[in-house]
Enzyme design. Structure first.
Site, mmCIF file in Angstrom:
data_model
loop_
_atom_site.group_PDB
_atom_site.id
_atom_site.type_symbol
_atom_site.label_atom_id
_atom_site.label_comp_id
_atom_site.label_asym_id
_atom_site.label_seq_id
_atom_site.Cartn_x
_atom_site.Cartn_y
_atom_site.Cartn_z
ATOM 1 N N LYS A 135 36.426 66.898 59.045
ATOM 2 C CA LYS A 135 36.637 68.056 59.942
ATOM 3 C C LYS A 135 36.874 69.322 59.112
ATOM 4 O O LYS A 135 36.356 70.400 59.441
ATOM 5 C CB LYS A 135 37.834 67.811 60.870
ATOM 6 C CG LYS A 135 37.609 66.711 61.892
ATOM 7 C CD LYS A 135 36.606 67.119 62.945
ATOM 8 C CE LYS A 135 36.322 66.021 63.947
ATOM 9 N NZ LYS A 135 35.125 66.256 64.744
ATOM 10 N N TYR A 180 38.448 61.059 57.645
ATOM 11 C CA TYR A 180 38.075 61.656 58.940
ATOM 12 C C TYR A 180 38.530 63.117 58.980
ATOM 13 O O TYR A 180 37.759 64.026 59.300
ATOM 14 C CB TYR A 180 38.702 60.860 60.097
ATOM 15 C CG TYR A 180 38.694 61.621 61.408
ATOM 16 C CD1 TYR A 180 37.503 61.826 62.103
ATOM 17 C CD2 TYR A 180 39.877 62.160 61.939
ATOM 18 C CE1 TYR A 180 37.496 62.544 63.290
ATOM 19 C CE2 TYR A 180 39.871 62.866 63.123
ATOM 20 C CZ TYR A 180 38.672 63.059 63.797
ATOM 21 O OH TYR A 180 38.666 63.776 64.964
ATOM 22 N N SER A 231 40.120 69.469 65.028
ATOM 23 C CA SER A 231 41.242 68.595 65.390
ATOM 24 C C SER A 231 42.524 69.111 64.767
ATOM 25 O O SER A 231 42.505 69.720 63.686
ATOM 26 C CB SER A 231 40.939 67.193 64.859
ATOM 27 O OG SER A 231 42.100 66.401 64.886
HETATM 28 P P1 NAD Z 1 33.587 59.809 71.432
HETATM 29 O O1 NAD Z 1 33.357 58.783 70.362
HETATM 30 O O2 NAD Z 1 33.855 59.332 72.797
HETATM 31 O O3 NAD Z 1 32.353 60.830 71.467
HETATM 32 C C1 NAD Z 1 31.562 61.126 70.342
HETATM 33 C C2 NAD Z 1 30.120 60.937 70.742
HETATM 34 O O4 NAD Z 1 29.273 61.268 69.634
HETATM 35 C C3 NAD Z 1 29.769 59.509 71.142
HETATM 36 O O5 NAD Z 1 29.132 59.561 72.412
HETATM 37 C C4 NAD Z 1 28.821 59.025 70.053
HETATM 38 O O6 NAD Z 1 27.862 58.098 70.558
HETATM 39 C C5 NAD Z 1 28.214 60.316 69.567
HETATM 40 N N1 NAD Z 1 27.758 60.335 68.168
HETATM 41 C C6 NAD Z 1 28.453 59.981 67.061
HETATM 42 N N2 NAD Z 1 27.707 60.166 65.968
HETATM 43 C C7 NAD Z 1 26.506 60.655 66.380
HETATM 44 C C8 NAD Z 1 25.309 61.026 65.716
HETATM 45 N N3 NAD Z 1 25.170 60.922 64.389
HETATM 46 N N4 NAD Z 1 24.272 61.483 66.450
HETATM 47 C C9 NAD Z 1 24.375 61.567 67.797
HETATM 48 N N5 NAD Z 1 25.477 61.226 68.479
HETATM 49 C C10 NAD Z 1 26.530 60.762 67.774
HETATM 50 O O7 NAD Z 1 34.771 60.754 70.912
HETATM 51 P P2 NAD Z 1 35.603 61.877 71.692
HETATM 52 O O8 NAD Z 1 37.008 61.409 71.780
HETATM 53 O O9 NAD Z 1 34.883 62.306 72.897
HETATM 54 O O10 NAD Z 1 35.580 63.017 70.585
HETATM 55 C C11 NAD Z 1 34.601 64.043 70.579
HETATM 56 C C12 NAD Z 1 34.827 64.914 69.359
HETATM 57 O O11 NAD Z 1 36.152 65.442 69.393
HETATM 58 C C13 NAD Z 1 34.695 64.189 68.036
HETATM 59 O O12 NAD Z 1 34.054 65.044 67.113
HETATM 60 C C14 NAD Z 1 36.133 63.942 67.619
HETATM 61 O O13 NAD Z 1 36.274 63.862 66.220
HETATM 62 C C15 NAD Z 1 36.813 65.185 68.171
HETATM 63 N N6 NAD Z 1 38.249 64.981 68.419
HETATM 64 C C16 NAD Z 1 38.659 63.948 69.201
HETATM 65 C C17 NAD Z 1 40.023 63.736 69.408
HETATM 66 C C18 NAD Z 1 40.500 62.575 70.234
HETATM 67 O O14 NAD Z 1 41.674 62.205 70.119
HETATM 68 N N7 NAD Z 1 39.679 61.983 71.111
HETATM 69 C C19 NAD Z 1 40.965 64.598 68.826
HETATM 70 C C20 NAD Z 1 40.514 65.659 68.054
HETATM 71 C C21 NAD Z 1 39.143 65.847 67.852
HETATM 72 N N1 UFG Z 2 51.368 55.100 68.550
HETATM 73 C C1 UFG Z 2 52.092 53.944 68.731
HETATM 74 N N2 UFG Z 2 51.412 52.792 69.019
HETATM 75 C C2 UFG Z 2 50.051 52.756 69.149
HETATM 76 C C3 UFG Z 2 49.322 53.954 68.978
HETATM 77 C C4 UFG Z 2 50.017 55.100 68.672
HETATM 78 O O1 UFG Z 2 53.325 53.937 68.610
HETATM 79 O O2 UFG Z 2 49.503 51.678 69.388
HETATM 80 C C5 UFG Z 2 52.082 56.361 68.271
HETATM 81 C C6 UFG Z 2 51.738 56.969 66.949
HETATM 82 O O3 UFG Z 2 52.546 56.450 65.911
HETATM 83 C C7 UFG Z 2 51.978 58.454 67.215
HETATM 84 C C8 UFG Z 2 51.612 58.608 68.688
HETATM 85 O O4 UFG Z 2 51.702 57.305 69.244
HETATM 86 O O5 UFG Z 2 53.341 58.760 67.060
HETATM 87 C C9 UFG Z 2 50.203 59.153 68.914
HETATM 88 O O6 UFG Z 2 49.265 58.356 68.198
HETATM 89 P P1 UFG Z 2 47.690 58.442 68.483
HETATM 90 O O7 UFG Z 2 47.044 57.419 67.615
HETATM 91 O O8 UFG Z 2 47.434 58.378 69.940
HETATM 92 O O9 UFG Z 2 47.327 59.920 68.031
HETATM 93 P P2 UFG Z 2 47.504 60.648 66.606
HETATM 94 O O10 UFG Z 2 48.371 61.827 66.842
HETATM 95 O O11 UFG Z 2 47.899 59.704 65.548
HETATM 96 O O12 UFG Z 2 46.008 61.083 66.272
HETATM 97 C C10 UFG Z 2 45.084 61.571 67.247
HETATM 98 C C11 UFG Z 2 43.673 61.208 66.832
HETATM 99 C C12 UFG Z 2 43.301 61.923 65.568
HETATM 100 C C13 UFG Z 2 43.481 63.387 65.767
HETATM 101 C C14 UFG Z 2 44.899 63.675 66.184
HETATM 102 C C15 UFG Z 2 45.089 65.137 66.471
HETATM 103 O O13 UFG Z 2 43.585 59.822 66.607
HETATM 104 O O14 UFG Z 2 41.956 61.692 65.294
HETATM 105 O O15 UFG Z 2 45.206 62.951 67.367
HETATM 106 O O16 UFG Z 2 44.116 65.581 67.350
HETATM 107 F F1 UFG Z 2 43.224 64.013 64.604
#
Ligand code: NAD
Ligand code: UFG
Length: 335
Positions: free
Chosen positions: A152, A148, A124
């Protein structure tokens, strides 16, 4: 290739499974369904016209994961499984280290034991903390501002150590910026449980009437309109980035970190305007104080991914909003 996808039932995982199947790969999903529904995989099967077997299994179940590797001959693993809520990680750090770090350790041990040394990992942009400069390049210093993010970072370090210990490993650490949007079919999308933490899903809850208005966290940031700037990337582009990473894993030099973003910064107010245009009415918002732990600005320099994977994002803000809105409108209660 025969690929194990952990966390494949989740938001990014389900979109990636579809792209993998469309590219001709054989895919098996491991997911404990703690934050997903098996319905997402049924829909992927329908869209792909191919089967997508699911093993309902927790990564922490080491004997179970070992049995899966013994039964199936995987050639590579894409590892999405993990918990991802920043605020929750501050309140429950041990749960995050147990699930994310210990879960990955089990996975890496099984991969090593069964000689599966090809891994694509969901890292991330959070590993850059408050980035020293933008656009963010992969060589910037790494830091974590919450458990979190630290989970990572720990996993990235485990992967780097592992590749140093045994040069036959190939690992792509994909550092996602802000994944948003949905599959253009309207059949797959993000389905957060409870009140969403992130901007696009929250705005979609406003658009479908589940929340009265968006709370904009701060209008006094040092950005052009005072609101936070991020690099939003369409989830289908992100999914295609994984297909590209799998294809190029063999040619990587050990363990390599790659930014997956568009290279463009979008403010909260720009996102509100774009999603309002997509759903055809102004979405209400109110300014609130800054959210603790937020940074003003971050966006990617995605040129390393372009160079090493031949991948770049193709979908713009309008697609992200049109596809996100189609999913929300057609599935107001999620899966
Ligand atoms: P998500 O929660 O939709 O998907 C994660 C999946 O992992 C879920 O289906 C959950 O049931 C499964 N899971 C969690 N713990 C588990 C375990 N111990 N064993 C088996 N399954 C398990 O999340 P996502 O948004 O699809 O994110 C996927 C990955 O990408 C995550 O590792 C997250 O940290 C990373 N990531 C997400 C974002 C974002 O903004 N969505 C940004 C950067 C990184
Ligand atoms: N924001 C608002 N109101 C909300 C939610 C978000 O104003 O209700 C703003 C935040 O302050 C920020 C922007 O929208 O300026 C984006 O916020 P997000 O929560 O959508 O995303 P972040 O950049 O804070 O974080 C996300 C994931 C993290 C990940 C990161 C980089 O939540 O887990 O992107 O991948 F690490």
């Amino acid at each position: 290739m025969r690929i194990l996808v952990t966390g494949g039932a989740g938001y990014i995982g389900s979109h990636t499974c579809l792209e993998l199947l469309s590219a001709g790969h054989e895919v098996v999903v491991l997911d404990n369904l703690s934050n997903a529904s098996a319905e997402s995989l049924r829909r992927v099967e329908q869209l792909a016209g191919r089967p997508l077997p699911l093993q309902v299994l927790d990564l922490l179940d080491a004997p179970g994961v070992g049995r899966l590797f013994a039964e199936q001959r995987f050639e590579a693993v894409i590892h999405f499984a993990g918990l991802k809520a920043v605020g929750e990680s501050v309140a429950q750090p041990l749960r995050y280290f147990q699930n994310n770090v210990a879960g990955t350790l089990v996975l890496l041990q099984c991969m090593q034991q069964y000689g599966v040394k090809r891994l694509v990992f969901s890292s991330s942009a959070t590993v850059y903390g408050d980035p020293a400069r933008v656009p963010v390049t992969e060589d910037l210093p790494l830091s974590a501002t919450n458990p979190y993010g630290r989970s990572k970072l720990h996993i990235e370090e485990m992967c780097r150590d592992l590749a140093r210990s045994d040069p036959s490993w190939r690992i792509a650490l994909l550092r996602y910026f802000n994944p948003v949007g949905a599959h253009p079919s309207g059949r797959l999308g993000e389905d957060p449980r409870g009140v969403p933490n992130n901007l696009m899903p929250y705005l979609l809850h406003v658009a479908t009437g589940r929340q009265p208005h968006l709370k904009v966290f701060g209008n006094d940031w040092p950005t052009p309109d005072g609101t936070g700037v991020r690099d939003y990337i369409h989830v289908v582009d992100l999914a295609k980035g994984h297909v590209a990473a799998v294809a190029k894993l063999e040619s990587l030099d050990g363990c390599v970190a790659l930014n997956l973003g568009t290279g463009k910064g979008i403010s909260v107010l720009q996102m509100v305007a774009a999603l309002s245009a997509a759903c055809g009415r102004p979405l209400p918002y109110r300014f609130e104080p800054r959210r603790p732990g937020d940074v003003a600005t971050t966006w990617a320099d995605p040129s390393k991914a372009k160079q090493l994977l031949g991948w770049s994002a193709e979908r713009g803000l309008e697609d992200m909003c049109a596809d996100g809105w189609r999913w929300a409108e057609q599935n107001p209660n999620g899966y």
